[in-house]
Structure formats: structure tokens, C-alpha cells
Design a protein around this motif. Structure first.
Motif, mmCIF file in Angstrom:
data_model
loop_
_atom_site.group_PDB
_atom_site.id
_atom_site.type_symbol
_atom_site.label_atom_id
_atom_site.label_comp_id
_atom_site.label_asym_id
_atom_site.label_seq_id
_atom_site.Cartn_x
_atom_site.Cartn_y
_atom_site.Cartn_z
ATOM 1 N N UNK A 63 -46.864 0.046 -18.137
ATOM 2 C CA UNK A 63 -46.737 0.088 -16.679
ATOM 3 C C UNK A 63 -47.174 -1.216 -16.022
ATOM 4 N N UNK A 64 -47.133 -2.296 -16.788
ATOM 5 C CA UNK A 64 -47.575 -3.584 -16.256
ATOM 6 C C UNK A 64 -46.529 -4.153 -15.303
ATOM 7 N N UNK A 65 -46.974 -4.603 -14.148
ATOM 8 C CA UNK A 65 -46.072 -5.246 -13.184
ATOM 9 C C UNK A 65 -46.648 -6.610 -12.825
ATOM 10 N N UNK A 66 -45.796 -7.616 -12.801
ATOM 11 C CA UNK A 66 -46.213 -8.976 -12.464
ATOM 12 C C UNK A 66 -45.318 -9.519 -11.361
ATOM 13 N N UNK A 67 -45.847 -10.406 -10.534
ATOM 14 C CA UNK A 67 -44.995 -11.026 -9.506
ATOM 15 C C UNK A 67 -43.946 -11.915 -10.154
ATOM 16 N N UNK A 68 -42.853 -12.140 -9.451
ATOM 17 C CA UNK A 68 -41.782 -12.966 -10.005
ATOM 18 C C UNK A 68 -42.286 -14.369 -10.320
ATOM 19 N N UNK A 69 -43.142 -14.890 -9.443
ATOM 20 C CA UNK A 69 -43.700 -16.218 -9.661
ATOM 21 C C UNK A 69 -45.143 -16.049 -10.120
#
Length: 598
Positions: free
Chosen positions: A210-216
Motif C-alpha cells: 500500500x505504499x504511495x509516493x509522490x510523482x516527483x
């Protein structure tokens, strides 16, 4: 609003249910112990006192606040173990007593005022007990405090919740699980997805599902004024706070939480022959003071003022240097060349090492090689326990395996374990505590039961001590580490007949001494001081029976990076340090020398 009250109640119930699953009762639930974070979510506080005082037996004050105590708690009263008039030990409070406390808190939240403020403590307790004579407790409380109009405006769900919590008879009061699934929470349950226990560090399940990272990615470190320290765990921050000069006891003394007075002032003025004393009031320093003390981070922040945001997010490249980049990288490079004992007390150095190891361990086992590489530099004390587990290759559902082991059924080894435990590291407050002894007992028994082909030899408790100390709140990991350590470094040492194994081991050790120091070997053989007389406790306990824990930690940091032959090298190194004294003395003096180690 009704929905907000239901949300608060639901989150508190979730917290209480989680505590109940771990065998804990709050018993001191009150509005001041229900905290809200920045997002308005509930955090329960001060929930360990009842548990850590053996259900209140170990202290001289009642645990809980009079206005929020459940009727059954008040009816039971406060009975000390020394009270001989009590026929049997009272039963400890159950989780349903917390449900009553929550009901009073929610009632106050709905009414906008505190209950029983006009009554003395004795009258409050009497009033709560007398509620057993009424049919509708919620209405009676509202009448007593002039809140009937407010009650009439409450939603049916809120009224139903109050009545379920404020049920006088504990046997008729619902349990947390039933209440959480009640239809009155139907509006808020959708907001709270079912709790999913995160995958364990050594589990084969993916931990980044469920890891989410910003595009940058660069946005993570863009904010120059970001409070990166606040994103670290409370354990890390407190550890660094202590390294930066923080002293908890000093802070509590300054706030007058800890009070002391000369022993002579504690004596009574008059004492009768039968032991009755007069003229000495009750010492308030032994009573509960639930003041919350906020520890200032100014000194720590000042110490870390040169640490840039990128230091909190090191990139785990294969060609990465042993230290993360920092605005003060020159200082870090200098610190890396200092003795280990100094590095372990350097705040900035430890921050960088903790952050790096935390990232590497979260990527275990994929970054196992890099963990080994960094462990050769040093291991941060805060993460030593879990790093050792990674170095030992611990993996799988360790908690489930540990829970499945029968640690209750009596076995023949129980008596020997009971004799050995009190003698193991008596100087250490943690391991010599009653809870420490109980944990020792469970971990050692789990190992004996799960290894039927091996036997318990005296010294196994010393071998268990480092793992239990580092994983005091995680018995399963302590057991898993010990189970992985013994086959690697003490293969067949715990067979029922281990004489041939030990003799072979000592023979190899004698040959190593002769190879590295023929003069010393000849002298020891001439005086008859053979390894059988001094080296068996060394190798059977991997030196834990010889050295104190703080030295064992550093010794094993290196031991775990070597193979099963490395203990020979440690033994030879010890003899080299004592070489001059050994060569100058005879048999009796050598015996005395080794009996006084370290």
C-alpha cells in the motif's frame, strides 16, 4: 455533533479492544487520558499503570479516578496483600470496567460539563454504587445534573450507546467486539476500514503493498523548514534526546514529580511496643502524580541544526558510502574514525546511522548484503536487536511459531530453569525484575520444548540474556534469534551427551593457542592449566557467562559477522591480553586470575 461523538467513541473502543487482546485493562480512563492528534484521531494515554503494578497490588494508592470508576471496582474496594482480614485475593478489574468509564466520559461530552463536581469523593462513590437501584441510569444522571433537556435532544444512537456503556451489572454489559459491530455505529464504520496488522519485518508478505509516493520524489526533501525529526518514531527521538544531554530523572525532579527527603524525616515521632506509630503523616511522594511533563527538544534540535533533510531520506544505492550525505559530512567522517564508545554517544552520528539502518532493515531481505556491509562499520545500539536478527537470517511468521509452542505444561527441566534464572545477570535491573524472570522462563522453556533432540544445559540462560535484553518487548524475536544462533555457533553443544563435541572443540582451541603463541601454550601445558579448566564456560555461553552485557553487545556485533570458527579467535585474543600475567604465574594464580574475569 452526534457523528463526532460516535467517531470518538468508536476509536476509543478500538483502542480498548486492542489493549484487551494483549491482556491489558486501562482502569484509569478519563478525559485527560484520551488525546487527539492533529487530524482529530484518538490516542489513548497512561494505560500501563494498572498492568505494570500487578493490577494495583504494588502501589499504595487506588488506580483510577473516582468519578469514572465502575461500580464493581468501587464495591470491591482497595485490598492490599498484607490485609489478613481478606479471605481471598480480589479478582482484577476486567475490560468491562473500562466500558463504564467510557460511558461517563461520553455522557460528559454530550452534556458539556463534568459530573459529580459538587460531591465529595466519598459521596461520589456512594452515588455510583446507588445507581444499581435505578432502572434508567442515563436519565437519573441527567436529572441529578439538570441536563434532561439536553438528553431529549440527543439522537437515538447516542442514547443507546450511553445505556449500553452505563449498564450497572458487568455481566450484562457488552464486550468491545460486540459493541463495535453494533448497528448504532453503522454511520461511522465505513470511515474506519478494518485494522490490518502490517506485515512483520521478517514475514514473506510484501510490506510495500500500500505504499504511495509522490510523482516527483524530490518533493519529499523540498521543504527547507520541514520538521523531519517529528516524522521519526518516539523511540528514536527519545533515544537521541538522551544522547543530546536529556536527563529524564532530572526533569522530573525539577518539576517536583520526584520528591525525596532525608530518611530520618520518615521516622514516626512515637512508637508503641505493639508497633503502632504516631506523629508521622502519609508521605505524599509515594502517591500517584499523573502530571504530564513535556520534554523540550530545543537542545536536541540545536544539536541537529546542521543536519539537512536529505539525511533523513538516504538513497539505498549499491555503491553508497557507509555514511549518508549531510551538511556536516566532514564532522561525520571525523566521527566515523573515532573509537566505538564515542561514536555511540555522538548524537548526529547516531541519527545518521539509525536512519540508514532503519531504511535498510525495512528493505530486508533484499538489502541483506548491505546490512552486513554497514554492520562491519558499527551497529547503532537502538537497532541492535533487530539488526542481529537480520544478520542471523531470521525469517517467517516468528510470532505465530512462538505462540504455537506450549510454554505452560510442566516439564522436568522447569526446576533447573527456576534455579538458574535468579542468578543470571543479577546486576541488571531489567533482567532481574519479576517480569524479566517471567520472560526468561517462557523463552527458555519454548526453546527446550521446541528442540526435543537437545537438552537444557546450565548456561543456556546466560546465552538467552543478550537476546531477551535487546528484545524485551518481543519474546518471539528473542526466541527466534536464540534458535538461529545456537545451530550456527554451538552446533551439537546441547546434546544429551556433549562431552565428545566439547572435547573436540577444546582440542582445536589448544592447537590454535600453540600455533599463535607457542611460548604461552608450552607454559600453560607445563603447569597443567589446560583449556578444560577455564574455556568450557567461554564457549558454552559464547562468553556471556564471563563478560557483562555491555561488553557482550560489542563482542557479538563482531561475532555475528564471522563464521562458527570465530569464537576460537576471541578465546585466543583473551589469552593474549592476559599473556604477561599468565607467563609470570603458576597454576593456582592462573585459576584465581580466571575466576575474577572480567
Amino acid at each position: 455533533s452526534s457523528s463526532r461523538i460516535l467517531c470518538i467513541a468508536y476509536e476509543v473502543l478500538q483502542g480498548l479492544q486492542y489493549m484487551n487482546k494483549h491482556g491489558m485493562v486501562h482502569r484509569a480512563l478519563s478525559p485527560c487520558n484520551i488525546l487527539l492528534d492533529r487530524k482529530g484521531h484518538v490516542k489513548l494515554a497512561k494505560f500501563g499503570l494498572y498492568h505494570m503494578t500487578a493490577q494495583g497490588v504494588d502501589v499504595d494508592f487506588p488506580i483510577g479516578y473516582p468519578s469514572y470508576l465502575a461500580p464493581e471496582v468501587i464495591a470491591q474496594g482497595m485490598v492490599k496483600p498484607s490485609d489478613h482480614t481478606q479471605c481471598e485475593k480480589p479478582l482484577p478489574s476486567g475490560p468491562k470496567s473500562d466500558l463504564w468509564s467510557l460511558g461517563i466520559i461520553l455522557f460528559e461530552l454530550c452534556m458539556g460539563r463534568k459530573l459529580f463536581q459538587s460531591l465529595e469523593i466519598a459521596e461520589r462513590l456512594k452515588f455510583i454504587i446507588m445507581l444499581g437501584c435505578v432502572d434508567d441510569i442515563v436519565t437519573v444522571l441527567a436529572e441529578e445534573h439538570g441536563c434532561l433537556d439536553i438528553i431529549k435532544d440527543l439522537s437515538e444512537d447516542i442514547i443507546a450507546l450511553l445505556k449500553k456503556c452505563l449498564t450497572f451489572q458487568p455481566s450484562k454489559r457488552q464486550v468491545f467486539k460486540e459493541l463495535l459491530h453494533d448497528s448504532l455505529f453503522s454511520e461511522v464504520t465505513s470511515v474506519y476500514p478494518p485494522f490490518q496488522k502490517p506485515a512483520g519485518l521478517f514475514s514473506s508478505s510484501p510490506r510495500c503493498a500500500n505504499l504511495t509516493l509522490p510523482e516527483d520524489i524530490s518533493q519529499l526533501c523540498k521543504d527547507e523548514d520541514g520538521d523531519y525529526l517529528a516524522e521519526r518514531s518516539i523511540e528514536e527521538v527519545y533515544y537521541l534526546w538522551c544522547l543530546a544531554g536529556g536527563d529524564l530523572e532530572k526533569e522530573l525532579v525539577n518539576k517536583e514529580i520526584i520528591r525525596s527527603k532525608p530518611p530520618v524525616c520518615t521516622l514516626p515521632n512515637f512508637l508503641l511496643e505493639d508497633g503502632e506509630s504516631f506523629g508521622q503523616g502519609r508521605d505524599r511522594s509515594s502517591l500517584l502524580d499523573d502530571t504530564t511533563v513535556t520534554l523540550s527538544l530545543c537542545q536536541l534540535r540545536n544539536r541537529l541544526k546542521d543536519v539537512g533533510g536529505e539525511a533523513f531520506y538516504p538513497l539505498l544505492e549499491d555503491d553508497q558510502s557507509t555514511l549518508p550525505h549531510s551538511n556536516s559530512s566532514n564532522e561525520l567522517s571525523a566521527a566515523a574514525s573515532l573509537p566505538l564508545i564515542i561514536r555511540e554517544r555522538d548524537t548526529e552520528y547516531q541519527l545518521n546511522r539509525i536512519v540508514l539502518f532503519d531504511r535498510l532493515l525495512k528493505a530486508y531481505p533484499y538489502k541483506k548484503n548491505q546490512i552486513w556491509k554497514e554492520a562491519r562499520v558499527d551497529i547503532p545500539p537502538l537497532l541492535r536487536g533487530i539488526t542481529w536478527a537480520a544478520l542471523l537470517g531470521v525469517e517467517g511468521a516468528i510470532q505465530a511459531k512462538y505462540d504455537a509452542i506450549d510454554k505452560d505444561t510442566p516439564i522436568p527441566t522447569d526446576r533447573q530453569i527456576e534455579v538458574d534464572i535468579p542468578r543470571c545477570h543479577q546486576y541488571d535491573e531489567l533482567l532481574s525484575s519479576p517480569e524479566g524472570h517471567a520472560k526468561f522462563r517462557r523463552v527458555l522453556k519454548a526453546w527446550v520444548v521446541s528442540h526435543p533432540d537437545l537438552v537444557y544445559w546450565q548456561g543456556l540462560d546466560s546465552l538467552c540474556a543478550p537476546f531477551l535484553y535487546l528484545n524485551f518487548n518481543n519474546e518471539a524475536l528473542a526466541y527466534a534469534c536464540m534458535s538461529a544462533f545456537i545451530p550456527k555457533y554451538l552446533y551439537n553443544f546441547f546434546l544429551k551427551d556433549n562431552s565428545h563435541v566439547i572435547q573436540e572443540y577444546l582440542t582445536v582451541f589448544s592447537q590454535m593457542i600453540a600455533f599463535h603463541d607457542p611460548e604461552l601454550s608450552n607454559h600453560l601445558n607445563e603447569i597443567g592449566f589446560i583449556p578444560d579448566l577455564y574455556a568450557i564456560p567461554w564457549f558454552l555461553t559464547m562468553f556471556t557467562h564471563v563478560f557483562p552485557l555491555h561488553k557482550i553487545f560489542h563482542l557479538w556485533d563482531t561475532l555475528l559477522l564471522g563464521n562458527s570458527s570465530f569464537p576460537f579467535c576471541i578465546g585466543v585474543a583473551i589469552l593474549q591480553q592476559l599473556r604477561d600475567r599468565l607467563l609470570a604465574n603458576g597454576f593456582n594464580e592462573c585459576i584465581l586470575l580466571f575466576s575474577d574475569l572480567p
